[in-house]
Structure formats: C-alpha cells, structure tokens
Design an enzyme around this catalytic site. Structure first.
Site, mmCIF file in Angstrom:
data_model
loop_
_atom_site.group_PDB
_atom_site.id
_atom_site.type_symbol
_atom_site.label_atom_id
_atom_site.label_comp_id
_atom_site.label_asym_id
_atom_site.label_seq_id
_atom_site.Cartn_x
_atom_site.Cartn_y
_atom_site.Cartn_z
ATOM 1 N N HIS A 1 0.819 -1.216 0.000
ATOM 2 C CA HIS A 1 0.000 0.000 0.000
ATOM 3 C C HIS A 1 0.857 1.273 0.000
ATOM 4 O O HIS A 1 0.312 2.364 -0.155
ATOM 5 C CB HIS A 1 -0.900 -0.017 1.236
ATOM 6 C CG HIS A 1 -2.298 0.453 0.989
ATOM 7 N ND1 HIS A 1 -2.890 0.522 -0.258
ATOM 8 C CD2 HIS A 1 -3.263 0.885 1.865
ATOM 9 C CE1 HIS A 1 -4.132 0.964 -0.143
ATOM 10 N NE2 HIS A 1 -4.377 1.201 1.130
ATOM 11 N N ASP B 1 -0.883 2.640 -5.423
ATOM 12 C CA ASP B 1 -0.870 1.211 -5.707
ATOM 13 C C ASP B 1 -2.146 0.810 -6.430
ATOM 14 O O ASP B 1 -3.191 1.443 -6.277
ATOM 15 C CB ASP B 1 -0.749 0.418 -4.399
ATOM 16 C CG ASP B 1 -1.872 0.757 -3.430
ATOM 17 O OD1 ASP B 1 -1.843 1.872 -2.863
ATOM 18 O OD2 ASP B 1 -2.790 -0.068 -3.250
ATOM 19 N N ASN C 1 -9.343 3.634 -1.503
ATOM 20 C CA ASN C 1 -9.810 4.591 -0.496
ATOM 21 C C ASN C 1 -8.991 5.875 -0.464
ATOM 22 O O ASN C 1 -9.519 6.948 -0.176
ATOM 23 C CB ASN C 1 -9.810 3.942 0.890
ATOM 24 C CG ASN C 1 -10.923 2.925 1.046
ATOM 25 O OD1 ASN C 1 -11.979 3.040 0.419
ATOM 26 N ND2 ASN C 1 -10.699 1.914 1.873
ATOM 27 N N ASN D 1 -6.559 6.501 4.053
ATOM 28 C CA ASN D 1 -7.969 6.797 3.813
ATOM 29 C C ASN D 1 -8.319 8.269 3.933
ATOM 30 O O ASN D 1 -9.427 8.674 3.565
ATOM 31 C CB ASN D 1 -8.849 5.988 4.764
ATOM 32 C CG ASN D 1 -8.803 4.501 4.465
ATOM 33 O OD1 ASN D 1 -8.112 4.059 3.543
ATOM 34 N ND2 ASN D 1 -9.524 3.718 5.245
#
Length: 217
Positions: free
Chosen positions: A35, A107, A128, A82
C-alpha cells in the site's frame, strides 16, 4: 515556513509548477508494504533529482525544488491512506494549481506487480486513498495519476491484509525496477508534457504487462 514569499517565488516561475503526491501510510510499521508504493516513488524521485523531503506542510512530508527550470512540489500525506485528500486538497489550493498539474501516485491491484500506467484522469477504482483525494478536490476526477501495479491477493486472501504485507523477494525486484521506470517517466513529463509522455510510456508498459501477467510473484 511556507508563507507568501515561498508561494510567490514559485507562482512567478516559468513554466507552471507540478505537484506530485504519493499515497501511503506513515510510520515504520508500513514501510515496504504494498500500500506504500506511492510513498516509495516520491522518495525515489526526490533522491534522483536532489529534492530534500525535510518539511511538514499541509499534513504532508513535503519537498520543493527545480528539475532543470521546472518547479516541483513533492508530498507524502501523513494522514493515513484513507484521509489522503486532507493533505492533497489543501496543497493544490495553497499553490493555486490546476488539477491537471497534480499527479497522484498509488498502488493498484488491477495491474500485475511492477506494471505502471499514467493516465490524465479516472475514477477511484475502490481505492480509499483516491476516494479521499477526489472528495477534497470537490469531486473532480480530472487529475493525472500514476498507477503502480502490485498484483492481486492469492487465493481467498483478504485484500486488506494483502495491501499491508511486504513484498516477497521476486515482487520486490519488480517494484524496484518499476520505481526506476516511474522516475524516468516523471522526468519526461516535466520535459515533454503529460500527453506525449503518457502515450509512449503506456505503450511500453503494455508490452511489459503482457510479459508479466502470467508470471508468479
């Protein structure tokens, strides 16, 4: 401090500045995870062009400098993935940048590990971090993004767990190679513009995609 002098210094520069934003999670716990490849590309680019990432600005680790004569801002939001837009939106607004001068690195599980794509615009694709960026760009999706393929989770593995895992040795090798390709592409964006660079770059990455999509990671 980034006050009026700094803002005026860059706003009067020619050509117009770029803002590169890499998405990820802050802290040692998340270093090297899938991530966080957006952070890794920011770091690789900063190192390649000699821009120090030594300031905190608008909730992001921040750097600024020139690549040849082009002003460049680099940012790694420290809000956790997020809430990435809480840094990206204010940075673009602070420097009064049109969104076509903001490139977001992130990513992407829909691309094989190590394959990149450079697009002028697009949706969030259930990412997100991108959702947050779009929200803080007032719903505008017309900003460039550099997608960094990380592959899909094996079997029935939870995608969230997959994103927070570190790469194995073969995947790490692919990602390191991809980061170098990404740095080269971003330099070409600064020299030639996004449209010309994206056309050539995506063609090269398409053939790479064909080679890698059936190979295990």
């Amino acid at each position: 401090m980034f006050g009026r002098v700094s803002r005026r210094y860059f706003s009067t520069a020619s050509p117009q500045p770029w803002l590169f934003v890499g998405l990820g999670n802050p802290g040692d716990k998340y270093k090297g995870t899938r991530h966080n490849v957006g952070f890794e590309l920011i770091d690789a680019f900063a190192k390649a062009v000699g821009i120090p990432m030594d300031t905190v600005h608008c909730k992001a680790i921040f750097g600024k400098g020139f690549v040849n004569s082009v002003p460049v801002f680099l940012a790694k939001p420290q809000t956790y993935m997020n809430l990435s837009g809480e840094a990206s939106g204010p940075l673009a607004a602070y420097y009064k940048l049109p969104l076509n001068r903001v490139i977001v690195f992130h990513d992407d599980m829909n691309l094989p590990c190590g394959v990149l794509r450079l697009h002028h615009k697009g949706g969030h694709g259930c990412h997100n971090g991108l959702k947050s960026v779009i929200y803080h760009f007032r719903g505008n999706t017309e900003f460039p993004r550099l997608r960094i393929g990380i592959g899909r989770p094996p079997g029935q593995m939870d995608p969230k767990a997959f994103l927070l895992q570190k790469f194995n040795a073969s995947a790490r090798e692919r990602i390191d190679a991809a980061l170098g390709e990404g740095v080269d592409a971003l330099k070409q964006v600064l020299y030639k513009g996004l449209t010309e660079c994206a056309r050539c770059f995506n063609t090269d990455q398409k053939y790479k995609h064909i080679r890698l999509q059936t190979m295990p990671t």
